[in-house]
Design a protein around this motif. Structure first.
Motif, PDB file in Angstrom:
ATOM      1  N   VAL A 114      22.373  65.621  36.295  1.00 49.48           N
ATOM      2  CA  VAL A 114      22.090  64.840  37.499  1.00 49.48           C
ATOM      3  C   VAL A 114      20.871  65.419  38.193  1.00 49.48           C
ATOM      4  O   VAL A 114      20.713  66.643  38.263  1.00 49.48           O
ATOM      5  CB  VAL A 114      23.299  64.871  38.464  1.00 49.48           C
ATOM      6  CG1 VAL A 114      23.025  64.032  39.707  1.00 49.48           C
ATOM      7  CG2 VAL A 114      24.558  64.395  37.761  1.00 49.48           C
ATOM      8  N   PHE A 115      20.011  64.545  38.695  1.00 54.75           N
ATOM      9  CA  PHE A 115      18.848  64.972  39.460  1.00 54.75           C
ATOM     10  C   PHE A 115      18.845  64.188  40.770  1.00 54.75           C
ATOM     11  O   PHE A 115      18.494  63.021  40.799  1.00 54.75           O
ATOM     12  CB  PHE A 115      17.571  64.719  38.671  1.00 54.75           C
ATOM     13  CG  PHE A 115      16.308  65.263  39.299  1.00 54.75           C
ATOM     14  CD1 PHE A 115      16.333  66.039  40.443  1.00 54.75           C
ATOM     15  CD2 PHE A 115      15.066  64.988  38.727  1.00 54.75           C
ATOM     16  CE1 PHE A 115      15.178  66.535  41.013  1.00 54.75           C
ATOM     17  CE2 PHE A 115      13.902  65.482  39.280  1.00 54.75           C
ATOM     18  CZ  PHE A 115      13.952  66.256  40.434  1.00 54.75           C
ATOM     19  N   ARG A 144      24.537  70.289  34.409  1.00 52.76           N
ATOM     20  CA  ARG A 144      23.551  70.795  35.367  1.00 52.76           C
ATOM     21  C   ARG A 144      23.250  69.714  36.396  1.00 52.76           C
ATOM     22  O   ARG A 144      23.275  68.526  36.087  1.00 52.76           O
ATOM     23  CB  ARG A 144      22.243  71.201  34.673  1.00 52.76           C
ATOM     24  CG  ARG A 144      22.358  72.365  33.698  1.00 52.76           C
ATOM     25  CD  ARG A 144      20.975  72.764  33.182  1.00 52.76           C
ATOM     26  NE  ARG A 144      21.072  73.872  32.235  1.00 52.76           N
ATOM     27  CZ  ARG A 144      21.139  73.725  30.919  1.00 52.76           C
ATOM     28  NH1 ARG A 144      21.107  72.507  30.398  1.00 52.76           N
ATOM     29  NH2 ARG A 144      21.228  74.777  30.135  1.00 52.76           N
ATOM     30  N   VAL A 145      22.924  70.168  37.587  1.00 59.85           N
ATOM     31  CA  VAL A 145      22.506  69.255  38.647  1.00 59.85           C
ATOM     32  C   VAL A 145      21.226  69.807  39.270  1.00 59.85           C
ATOM     33  O   VAL A 145      21.150  70.999  39.598  1.00 59.85           O
ATOM     34  CB  VAL A 145      23.590  69.092  39.736  1.00 59.85           C
ATOM     35  CG1 VAL A 145      23.108  68.155  40.835  1.00 59.85           C
ATOM     36  CG2 VAL A 145      24.887  68.567  39.123  1.00 59.85           C
ATOM     37  N   GLY A 146      20.225  68.936  39.396  1.00 60.13           N
ATOM     38  CA  GLY A 146      18.959  69.326  40.005  1.00 60.13           C
ATOM     39  C   GLY A 146      18.835  68.769  41.412  1.00 60.13           C
ATOM     40  O   GLY A 146      19.362  67.691  41.722  1.00 60.13           O
ATOM     41  N   PHE A 147      18.143  69.511  42.260  1.00 56.08           N
ATOM     42  CA  PHE A 147      17.936  69.120  43.652  1.00 56.08           C
ATOM     43  C   PHE A 147      16.482  69.391  44.024  1.00 56.08           C
ATOM     44  O   PHE A 147      15.779  70.166  43.370  1.00 56.08           O
ATOM     45  CB  PHE A 147      18.843  69.925  44.596  1.00 56.08           C
ATOM     46  CG  PHE A 147      20.313  69.812  44.297  1.00 56.08           C
ATOM     47  CD1 PHE A 147      21.078  68.831  44.905  1.00 56.08           C
ATOM     48  CD2 PHE A 147      20.921  70.687  43.410  1.00 56.08           C
ATOM     49  CE1 PHE A 147      22.434  68.718  44.625  1.00 56.08           C
ATOM     50  CE2 PHE A 147      22.276  70.586  43.130  1.00 56.08           C
ATOM     51  CZ  PHE A 147      23.033  69.601  43.738  1.00 56.08           C
ATOM     52  N   LEU A 148      16.039  68.766  45.114  1.00 50.27           N
ATOM     53  CA  LEU A 148      14.700  69.006  45.646  1.00 50.27           C
ATOM     54  C   LEU A 148      14.730  69.959  46.826  1.00 50.27           C
ATOM     55  O   LEU A 148      13.682  70.241  47.408  1.00 50.27           O
ATOM     56  CB  LEU A 148      14.041  67.682  46.052  1.00 50.27           C
ATOM     57  CG  LEU A 148      13.745  66.729  44.894  1.00 50.27           C
ATOM     58  CD1 LEU A 148      13.209  65.403  45.422  1.00 50.27           C
ATOM     59  CD2 LEU A 148      12.763  67.342  43.910  1.00 50.27           C
ATOM     60  N   SER A 149      15.903  70.446  47.184  1.00 47.74           N
ATOM     61  CA  SER A 149      16.035  71.343  48.329  1.00 47.74           C
ATOM     62  C   SER A 149      17.222  72.265  48.114  1.00 47.74           C
ATOM     63  O   SER A 149      18.277  71.833  47.632  1.00 47.74           O
ATOM     64  CB  SER A 149      16.225  70.538  49.621  1.00 47.74           C
ATOM     65  OG  SER A 149      16.687  71.353  50.676  1.00 47.74           O
ATOM     66  N   GLY A 163      29.060  74.012  38.400  1.00 49.91           N
ATOM     67  CA  GLY A 163      28.109  74.108  37.298  1.00 49.91           C
ATOM     68  C   GLY A 163      26.784  74.723  37.717  1.00 49.91           C
ATOM     69  O   GLY A 163      26.644  75.310  38.790  1.00 49.91           O
ATOM     70  N   GLU A 164      25.789  74.575  36.855  1.00 52.21           N
ATOM     71  CA  GLU A 164      24.462  75.123  37.118  1.00 52.21           C
ATOM     72  C   GLU A 164      23.702  74.199  38.061  1.00 52.21           C
ATOM     73  O   GLU A 164      23.707  72.982  37.901  1.00 52.21           O
ATOM     74  CB  GLU A 164      23.678  75.296  35.819  1.00 52.21           C
ATOM     75  CG  GLU A 164      24.295  76.294  34.857  1.00 52.21           C
ATOM     76  CD  GLU A 164      23.467  76.427  33.596  1.00 52.21           C
ATOM     77  OE1 GLU A 164      22.254  76.184  33.650  1.00 52.21           O
ATOM     78  OE2 GLU A 164      24.044  76.767  32.549  1.00 52.21           O
ATOM     79  N   ALA A 165      23.009  74.780  39.025  1.00 51.80           N
ATOM     80  CA  ALA A 165      22.180  74.022  39.966  1.00 51.80           C
ATOM     81  C   ALA A 165      20.750  74.536  39.877  1.00 51.80           C
ATOM     82  O   ALA A 165      20.509  75.745  39.874  1.00 51.80           O
ATOM     83  CB  ALA A 165      22.708  74.181  41.389  1.00 51.80           C
ATOM     84  N   LEU A 166      19.808  73.602  39.797  1.00 51.88           N
ATOM     85  CA  LEU A 166      18.398  73.948  39.681  1.00 51.88           C
ATOM     86  C   LEU A 166      17.625  73.300  40.818  1.00 51.88           C
ATOM     87  O   LEU A 166      17.966  72.199  41.262  1.00 51.88           O
ATOM     88  CB  LEU A 166      17.811  73.467  38.350  1.00 51.88           C
ATOM     89  CG  LEU A 166      18.156  74.254  37.077  1.00 51.88           C
ATOM     90  CD1 LEU A 166      19.587  74.000  36.636  1.00 51.88           C
ATOM     91  CD2 LEU A 166      17.196  73.865  35.949  1.00 51.88           C
ATOM     92  N   ILE A 167      16.585  73.965  41.263  1.00 50.42           N
ATOM     93  CA  ILE A 167      15.709  73.413  42.291  1.00 50.42           C
ATOM     94  C   ILE A 167      14.393  73.004  41.640  1.00 50.42           C
ATOM     95  O   ILE A 167      13.697  73.830  41.037  1.00 50.42           O
ATOM     96  CB  ILE A 167      15.434  74.438  43.413  1.00 50.42           C
ATOM     97  CG1 ILE A 167      16.751  74.937  44.003  1.00 50.42           C
ATOM     98  CG2 ILE A 167      14.569  73.797  44.500  1.00 50.42           C
ATOM     99  CD1 ILE A 167      17.623  73.872  44.610  1.00 50.42           C
TER     100      ILE A 167
END
Length: 374
Positions: A114-115, A144-149, A163-167
């Motif tokens: 997810v982004f 994994r989940v991606g975020f902008l903040s 789970g894993e979170a990425l910026i």
């Protein structure tokens, strides 16, 4: 722990489906993938969904929604993708739609990532037990989940995601960077006298109250008596456009134009003609593409330090960050740019350099590959 792209573990994912809105649509997700598309490796395939316009009625939207679900079911069932990327914002309709995409993908054995591109603080406050149950059945099953903040990541984890979170960041297209470079060069070379040409303020975004469009108008009203040559262009569509035009007519505001939604050459011309970009948003912004495009065109940005904006704009370097929601503060910040060409040009050049260094399409591809474990 939230991870940065360089910390990703690699896997052997090969067939990846990206679910995104029609690329011709207005909005950050469509703009992101329109810019990134030609740089994508052959493993990536786009599944575009949605109506071509927001003006269609409720029945037409429902038919489009059901049609998209059937198309998605057929696409995932036929090709059997290893990974599916969904790109929601924190809005009920988007959450339900992409949650269903996640469920369908997992039925066919595809991993999902997810982004999140956008956020809504009002919806954030409404996330209760039913939404959290829905998340556990759908979004929390994503690898994994991606975020902008970072703030968005922290909130999502507080709801139970393990789970894993990425910026990550958003992307500016090659064509915008190229056109912006030319516009910035022309702007730098010109020795404009303020008395010879208007000072053009630009607001280029959805015309919604939460985007701060009325604050931009109020700031313009405060500046106009002091600087008669100042102008304001409000470009974009949205639910407030009709009311805004009526307000401008009622107040008899001169030198305010509202061309509606613009794209392509018309957008480039508006950005090239502007002297600063004013965006007093109080929305749950991810990393607004309009801010980045303005920076790519060498425009100093007067905005607020909400969510991901602070990662793109440093106060006093690429623009001015205003914490308050007072029109007087935005007028004062813009006044500084009107009165000091050297500051305005310095910030504009810094913004353009930052975009070329951090927000080019190649960088977005690296993040998507990391998100997918490539």
């Amino acid at each position: 722990m939230t991870k940065r792209p360089s910390m990703c573990r690699q896997t052997t994912t090969r067939h990846i489906l990206v679910a995104c809105p029609l690329l011709i649509r207005e909005g950050g997700v469509a703009a992101y993938y329109a810019a990134a598309q030609k740089h994508m490796p052959k493993e990536f395939h786009l599944f575009e969904f949605g109506a071509k316009s927001d003006t269609v009625g409720l029945v037409a939207k429902l038919v489009t929604f059901l049609r998209d679900l059937v198309r998605f079911l057929y696409t995932v069932g036929r090709t059997r993708y290893d990974t599916v990327i969904v790109n929601p914002s924190l809005e009920p309709r988007a959450l339900v739609r992409d949650g269903l995409f996640i469920g369908i993908s997992q039925v066919f054995g595809a991993r999902t990532v997810v982004f999140f591109h956008g956020w809504n603080h009002e919806v954030e406050g409404q996330i209760g037990p039913l939404w959290r149950l829905f998340f556990r059945l759908t979004y929390f099953r994503s690898k994994r989940v991606g975020f902008l903040s970072q703030a968005f990541s922290d909130m999502f984890r507080s709801w139970g995601y393990l789970g894993e979170a990425l910026i990550g960041s958003t992307v500016v297209s090659d064509s915008v960077i190229a056109e912006g470079r030319k516009a910035c060069a022309r702007r730098t070379e010109s020795s404009r006298a303020k008395s010879q040409r208007p000072f053009n303020m630009l607001f280029l975004a959805r015309v919604e109250r939460r985007k701060g469009v009325y604050l931009a108008v109020e700031a313009f009203e405060l500046l106009k008596p002091l600087f008669p040559s100042v102008t304001l262009t409000i470009a974009g569509s949205g639910s407030e456009l009709s009311h805004l035009r009526s307000l401008i007519k009622e107040k008899q505001l001169v030198d305010v134009t509202t061309p509606g939604y613009i794209r392509g050459r018309h957008k480039y011309e508006a950005l090239a003609a502007a002297d600063c970009y004013v965006f007093p948003t109080f929305d749950g912004e991810g990393m607004p593409i309009s801010v980045l495009e303005a920076m790519a065109f060498g425009l100093p940005v007067v905005t607020r330090p909400v969510a991901g904006i602070g990662r793109a704009v440093e106060h006093g370097v690429e623009g001015l960050l205003i914490a308050s929601l007072a029109a007087e503060d935005f007028a004062e910040a813009t006044r500084q740019l009107i009165e000091d060409d050297s500051v305005r040009l310095r910030m504009g050049i810094a913004g353009m350099s930052r975009i070329r260094g951090r927000f080019a399409a190649e960088e977005s591809i690296k993040f998507l590959e990391c998100l997918c474990g490539l």
